[in-house]
Scaffold this motif. Structure first.
Motif, PDB file in Angstrom:
ATOM      1  N   LYS A 138      11.905 114.094 -40.901  1.00  0.00           N
ATOM      2  CA  LYS A 138      12.208 114.555 -39.535  1.00  0.00           C
ATOM      3  C   LYS A 138      11.473 113.745 -38.462  1.00  0.00           C
ATOM      4  CE  LYS A 138      13.610 119.274 -40.557  1.00  0.00           C
ATOM      5  NZ  LYS A 138      13.453 120.696 -40.193  1.00  0.00           N
ATOM      6  N   GLY A 139      10.728 112.737 -38.895  1.00  0.00           N
ATOM      7  CA  GLY A 139      10.086 111.860 -37.916  1.00  0.00           C
ATOM      8  C   GLY A 139      11.113 110.986 -37.228  1.00  0.00           C
ATOM      9  N   ARG A 140      10.781 110.576 -36.009  1.00  0.00           N
ATOM     10  CA  ARG A 140      11.711 109.735 -35.239  1.00  0.00           C
ATOM     11  C   ARG A 140      11.032 108.456 -34.781  1.00  0.00           C
ATOM     12  NH1 ARG A 140      16.339 111.627 -33.429  1.00  0.00           N
ATOM     13  NH2 ARG A 140      16.298 110.202 -31.656  1.00  0.00           N
ATOM     14  N   VAL A 141      11.826 107.406 -34.705  1.00  0.00           N
ATOM     15  CA  VAL A 141      11.320 106.128 -34.216  1.00  0.00           C
ATOM     16  C   VAL A 141      12.246 105.615 -33.109  1.00  0.00           C
ATOM     17  CG1 VAL A 141      12.527 104.804 -36.006  1.00  0.00           C
ATOM     18  CG2 VAL A 141      10.499 103.844 -34.934  1.00  0.00           C
ATOM     19  N   VAL A 142      11.642 105.076 -32.066  1.00  0.00           N
ATOM     20  CA  VAL A 142      12.379 104.493 -30.936  1.00  0.00           C
ATOM     21  C   VAL A 142      11.823 103.090 -30.709  1.00  0.00           C
ATOM     22  CG1 VAL A 142      12.807 104.654 -28.447  1.00  0.00           C
ATOM     23  CG2 VAL A 142      12.776 106.741 -29.838  1.00  0.00           C
ATOM     24  N   GLU A 156      18.731  95.368 -38.129  1.00  0.00           N
ATOM     25  CA  GLU A 156      18.701  95.061 -39.567  1.00  0.00           C
ATOM     26  C   GLU A 156      17.682  95.930 -40.302  1.00  0.00           C
ATOM     27  OE1 GLU A 156      20.095  90.367 -39.925  1.00  0.00           O
ATOM     28  OE2 GLU A 156      18.055  90.972 -40.444  1.00  0.00           O
ATOM     29  N   SER A 157      16.495  96.061 -39.717  1.00  0.00           N
ATOM     30  CA  SER A 157      15.458  96.887 -40.347  1.00  0.00           C
ATOM     31  C   SER A 157      15.918  98.336 -40.465  1.00  0.00           C
ATOM     32  CB  SER A 157      14.163  96.846 -39.527  1.00  0.00           C
ATOM     33  OG  SER A 157      13.566  95.583 -39.612  1.00  0.00           O
ATOM     34  N   PHE A 158      16.519  98.851 -39.422  1.00  0.00           N
ATOM     35  CA  PHE A 158      17.019 100.226 -39.457  1.00  0.00           C
ATOM     36  C   PHE A 158      17.984 100.395 -40.632  1.00  0.00           C
ATOM     37  CE2 PHE A 158      16.515 102.328 -34.988  1.00  0.00           C
ATOM     38  CZ  PHE A 158      15.167 102.079 -35.038  1.00  0.00           C
ATOM     39  N   ALA A 159      18.849  99.417 -40.829  1.00  0.00           N
ATOM     40  CA  ALA A 159      19.816  99.514 -41.924  1.00  0.00           C
ATOM     41  C   ALA A 159      19.100  99.445 -43.274  1.00  0.00           C
ATOM     42  CB  ALA A 159      20.852  98.391 -41.814  1.00  0.00           C
ATOM     43  N   GLU A 160      18.157  98.519 -43.416  1.00  0.00           N
ATOM     44  CA  GLU A 160      17.435  98.354 -44.680  1.00  0.00           C
ATOM     45  C   GLU A 160      16.608  99.590 -45.036  1.00  0.00           C
ATOM     46  OE1 GLU A 160      16.993  93.564 -43.851  1.00  0.00           O
ATOM     47  OE2 GLU A 160      15.183  94.800 -44.033  1.00  0.00           O
ATOM     48  N   LEU A 161      16.045 100.212 -44.005  1.00  0.00           N
ATOM     49  CA  LEU A 161      15.172 101.376 -44.241  1.00  0.00           C
ATOM     50  C   LEU A 161      15.975 102.670 -44.327  1.00  0.00           C
ATOM     51  CD1 LEU A 161      12.425 100.432 -41.618  1.00  0.00           C
ATOM     52  CD2 LEU A 161      12.196 100.257 -44.111  1.00  0.00           C
ATOM     53  N   HIS A 162      17.275 102.599 -44.203  1.00  0.00           N
ATOM     54  CA  HIS A 162      18.139 103.777 -44.210  1.00  0.00           C
ATOM     55  C   HIS A 162      17.747 104.781 -43.125  1.00  0.00           C
ATOM     56  CE1 HIS A 162      19.951 102.272 -47.841  1.00  0.00           C
ATOM     57  NE2 HIS A 162      18.766 102.149 -48.391  1.00  0.00           N
ATOM     58  N   VAL A 163      17.457 104.254 -41.946  1.00  0.00           N
ATOM     59  CA  VAL A 163      17.224 105.124 -40.791  1.00  0.00           C
ATOM     60  C   VAL A 163      18.516 105.902 -40.521  1.00  0.00           C
ATOM     61  CG1 VAL A 163      16.688 105.153 -38.317  1.00  0.00           C
ATOM     62  CG2 VAL A 163      15.527 103.520 -39.837  1.00  0.00           C
ATOM     63  N   ARG A 164      18.396 107.182 -40.243  1.00  0.00           N
ATOM     64  CA  ARG A 164      19.571 108.024 -40.028  1.00  0.00           C
ATOM     65  C   ARG A 164      19.795 108.349 -38.548  1.00  0.00           C
ATOM     66  NH1 ARG A 164      21.772 109.979 -44.772  1.00  0.00           N
ATOM     67  NH2 ARG A 164      21.151 108.459 -46.375  1.00  0.00           N
ATOM     68  N   VAL A 188      18.023  96.293 -12.466  1.00  0.00           N
ATOM     69  CA  VAL A 188      16.891  96.360 -13.383  1.00  0.00           C
ATOM     70  C   VAL A 188      17.345  95.649 -14.663  1.00  0.00           C
ATOM     71  CG1 VAL A 188      15.406  97.890 -14.728  1.00  0.00           C
ATOM     72  CG2 VAL A 188      16.153  98.564 -12.422  1.00  0.00           C
ATOM     73  N   ASN A 189      16.525  94.732 -15.161  1.00  0.00           N
ATOM     74  CA  ASN A 189      16.986  93.959 -16.319  1.00  0.00           C
ATOM     75  C   ASN A 189      17.368  94.870 -17.481  1.00  0.00           C
ATOM     76  OD1 ASN A 189      17.191  91.315 -15.483  1.00  0.00           O
ATOM     77  ND2 ASN A 189      14.997  90.972 -15.689  1.00  0.00           N
ATOM     78  N   PRO A 190      18.446  94.526 -18.162  1.00  0.00           N
ATOM     79  CA  PRO A 190      18.981  95.407 -19.203  1.00  0.00           C
ATOM     80  C   PRO A 190      18.047  95.465 -20.402  1.00  0.00           C
ATOM     81  CG  PRO A 190      20.111  93.307 -19.248  1.00  0.00           C
ATOM     82  CD  PRO A 190      19.225  93.275 -18.041  1.00  0.00           C
ATOM     83  N   MET A 191      18.055  96.584 -21.075  1.00  0.00           N
ATOM     84  CA  MET A 191      17.185  96.781 -22.236  1.00  0.00           C
ATOM     85  C   MET A 191      17.980  97.584 -23.274  1.00  0.00           C
ATOM     86  SD  MET A 191      13.996  96.214 -23.213  1.00  0.00           S
ATOM     87  CE  MET A 191      12.858  96.103 -21.839  1.00  0.00           C
ATOM     88  N   PHE A 192      17.870  97.172 -24.506  1.00  0.00           N
ATOM     89  CA  PHE A 192      18.456  97.950 -25.589  1.00  0.00           C
ATOM     90  C   PHE A 192      17.421  98.939 -26.110  1.00  0.00           C
ATOM     91  CE2 PHE A 192      20.913  94.020 -25.574  1.00  0.00           C
ATOM     92  CZ  PHE A 192      22.215  94.494 -25.669  1.00  0.00           C
ATOM     93  N   ILE A 193      17.858 100.171 -26.311  1.00  0.00           N
ATOM     94  CA  ILE A 193      16.976 101.198 -26.869  1.00  0.00           C
ATOM     95  C   ILE A 193      17.623 101.697 -28.156  1.00  0.00           C
ATOM     96  CG2 ILE A 193      15.954 103.499 -26.496  1.00  0.00           C
ATOM     97  CD1 ILE A 193      16.853 102.061 -23.362  1.00  0.00           C
ATOM     98  N   LEU A 194      16.940 101.471 -29.276  1.00  0.00           N
ATOM     99  CA  LEU A 194      17.460 101.883 -30.583  1.00  0.00           C
ATOM    100  C   LEU A 194      16.600 103.022 -31.105  1.00  0.00           C
ATOM    101  CD1 LEU A 194      17.453  98.470 -30.460  1.00  0.00           C
ATOM    102  CD2 LEU A 194      18.933  98.868 -32.430  1.00  0.00           C
ATOM    103  N   SER A 195      17.231 104.029 -31.663  1.00  0.00           N
ATOM    104  CA  SER A 195      16.459 105.159 -32.180  1.00  0.00           C
ATOM    105  C   SER A 195      17.116 105.718 -33.424  1.00  0.00           C
ATOM    106  CB  SER A 195      16.355 106.250 -31.108  1.00  0.00           C
ATOM    107  OG  SER A 195      17.637 106.751 -30.801  1.00  0.00           O
ATOM    108  N   GLY A 196      16.315 106.452 -34.187  1.00  0.00           N
ATOM    109  CA  GLY A 196      16.835 107.078 -35.383  1.00  0.00           C
ATOM    110  C   GLY A 196      15.779 107.950 -36.017  1.00  0.00           C
ATOM    111  N   GLU A 197      16.154 108.606 -37.126  1.00  0.00           N
ATOM    112  CA  GLU A 197      15.183 109.496 -37.741  1.00  0.00           C
ATOM    113  C   GLU A 197      15.163 109.361 -39.248  1.00  0.00           C
ATOM    114  OE1 GLU A 197      16.169 113.277 -36.128  1.00  0.00           O
ATOM    115  OE2 GLU A 197      18.132 113.382 -37.022  1.00  0.00           O
ATOM    116  N   LYS A 198      14.105 109.910 -39.842  1.00  0.00           N
ATOM    117  CA  LYS A 198      13.903 109.847 -41.295  1.00  0.00           C
ATOM    118  C   LYS A 198      14.328 111.185 -41.873  1.00  0.00           C
ATOM    119  CE  LYS A 198      10.405 108.382 -44.644  1.00  0.00           C
ATOM    120  NZ  LYS A 198       9.089 107.704 -44.716  1.00  0.00           N
ATOM    121  N   LEU A 199      15.310 111.155 -42.747  1.00  0.00           N
ATOM    122  CA  LEU A 199      15.827 112.420 -43.260  1.00  0.00           C
ATOM    123  C   LEU A 199      15.710 112.539 -44.775  1.00  0.00           C
ATOM    124  CD1 LEU A 199      18.963 113.145 -41.071  1.00  0.00           C
ATOM    125  CD2 LEU A 199      16.656 114.070 -40.910  1.00  0.00           C
ATOM    126  N   GLU A 200      15.304 111.500 -45.445  1.00  0.00           N
ATOM    127  CA  GLU A 200      15.220 111.586 -46.913  1.00  0.00           C
ATOM    128  C   GLU A 200      14.157 110.638 -47.425  1.00  0.00           C
ATOM    129  OE1 GLU A 200      18.732 109.880 -48.815  1.00  0.00           O
ATOM    130  OE2 GLU A 200      19.328 109.183 -46.842  1.00  0.00           O
TER     131      GLU A 200
END
Lengths: 200, 200, 200, 200
Positions: A138-142, A156-164, A188-200
């Motif tokens: 249930k932890g989250r990373v941004v 790529e890391s999100f995919a490899e780590l199976h971030v949900r 304001v200069n554009p920024m990508f924000i990626l987030s996901g959580e650990k479910l397993e």
């Protein structure tokens, strides 16, 4: 007792209220709002903020989670002082500042993080790998990216780590700014924000 | 006691957690974050939300200000019910829903507002005029516009009313969305958010 | 002689002047302008347009290069007919339409291309590989991506193929559109346009 | 004969190919493309470019309409010289540069314009009024705004003058730019482009 500089319960502190140092990156207000929203903080969350820079995320999250604990990680000693001054300016008392370089320094941290915000760092993949091992269910990373390489690395890391429940948003705000005697729309200069959580 | 649907202290509830009705406008998550930030709510703020639509602002602000009081104003009875269902869904108890048309209905409201959020309404200038008379010193107003006419009307009214510390931002977020079996960048339609405060 | 539908020397034909088919992608006017600009066509250029879709690029480039030659490649037979109808509608006579799937069909094409525009295709890396072998020195390639995967694939291929003078722009235009009786700002979905040239 | 710097039939000359002067405004490449598209030039169009600045519009349109005639109007003498140098650099010979302040100087111009591009000028309403009187049927006008006041002024004037087929687009392009040793997405400041034509 003196008046608080930010007595509000809502985030979105204007950029110019923070003390700044030339060349030190700062997450702009509108980008910060998206980062904070995707962190989804609980009242007692433990948050690691990696590459804390000017310290805007520690200040905002420290104010929103008075019963939480924020660990700001920054390798540059001058910047560490800047974060300290900004925490003091806003009366934030639950931020611990760690001088160190991620991912190496992460193993020295006592508390397991519920939330991790990655604002910078050379080896984003190594950092995410370490973070993922420490993150509980249930932890989250941004994480934010302003470059193609950053966007690739995180994705790529999100995919490899199976971030949900991965979400990717790109912030692109225009502000009406005073330049000389005119009010001009400035991006304001554009920024990508990626987030996901650990479910397993 | 059952689990809360949004236990977080941070705003930014995903759009699809809200119950919706076809054709009823909803302030999208990323726009809502900017509106909430510019409202600068205090723990006990009284907020009027004029043209509350789906009720996302009442829900988010109700959760952030449990000791505050939110008055959601909406003229359409069906929509009023929708707001009620969304408040119930999120366990929000400090939202009063008023069926009525602004600006006429505003004079029937008991509590003086500290903050006013204007999400809709035909005669934006009349609404702003009434709101301004009721707003106390240090009160703040936030209004959104998706049209040129709206942008003009609000901007002109702000100037005529001597609104101070005016800020205008235009939100323009892209989301990576799943369409079929592809993840495509899709734009959230742009929205202007104008805000300011009463200082004299 | 009847009047031409687009007698202008400037590109930027409005989207609604093209005949369309439901579900068939079309490069929107504002994105098309960026694609055409990055193609940098010479009066007699040979252009391959891979994944030509609705045929907007063949029509615009055919009009701008009456002494050039455009090869529109499209695998879907229905779409091939659509391209033909649009060429006819605009009086464009220098477009050759090839029914086939890239990259396989590319080896059957007689003329060496000076410019290649890649609007679609499953295996972007294979297509770029084949294109690069056929492209002469000073040749240019322009490719669009609406997805993260597309952006990655093109960007990685460009690096592997040593494409020079790479440029990446992201188009994000808002149009004031009439919706019902209101004029609302609506976002054209964002598109990445990557371009570069062969110099060695 | 020496080689041409821009031998291409397509517009979109990179910004850094133009000679520049500090503080003198320049329509950025991506914005320029939209302006040129909305001008819809005929091969022999007479174009007035009011507030020509760096001269990018005269250069691009001069190249696209070798049988047309471009009148670049600019009040600042230093800037006039800059326009001249840029026309010379690109080998453009059909640009006439007029030193003068619009709208006053417009009455001294001999040729009736088919197209008018308004890039600057203090009193946009007066300029549009004068331009409209001179513009023949089927004539087109394109004006840009980076400020709320400009957007209002043009929009109101267009309505008062009964400009037809009005289109409003807002350009918001991001470029991948090299900053230090990183490639960062940077926003080109947003610009509103308003256009329309005279039909009665």
């Amino acid at each position: 007792m003196h008046e608080q500089i930010w007595p509000y319960v809502t985030p979105g502190i204007p950029d110019d209220l923070f003390e700044r140092l030339p060349g030190i990156p700062m997450s702009k207000c509108e980008v910060r709002l998206l980062m904070i929203a995707h962190l989804r903080l609980l009242p007692n969350s433990v948050l690691w903020d990696i590459g804390a820079g000017t310290g805007t995320i520690p200040v905002e999250t420290g104010l929103m989670c008075p019963n939480g604990r924020i660990v700001a990680i920054e390798r540059d000693e001058d910047v560490v002082e800047l974060i300290g001054r900004n925490c003091q300016k806003f009366g934030v008392k639950n931020v611990e500042i760690v001088v160190g370089s991620a991912p190496e320094c992460l193993s020295t941290l006592d508390h397991t993080p519920d939330r991790v915000c990655i604002e910078g760092g050379r080896s984003i993949k190594d950092i995410l790998q370490h973070v993922w091992e420490r993150l509980p269910l249930k932890g989250r990373v941004v994480a934010t990216a302003s470059t193609l390489e950053g966007l690739y690395g995180i994705s790529e890391s999100f995919a490899e780590l199976h971030v949900r429940n991965i979400e990717v948003v790109q912030s692109a705000v225009n502000r009406l700014e005073t330049r000389g005697n005119r009010q001009t729309f400035a991006a304001v200069n554009p920024m990508f924000i990626l987030s996901g959580e650990k479910l397993e």
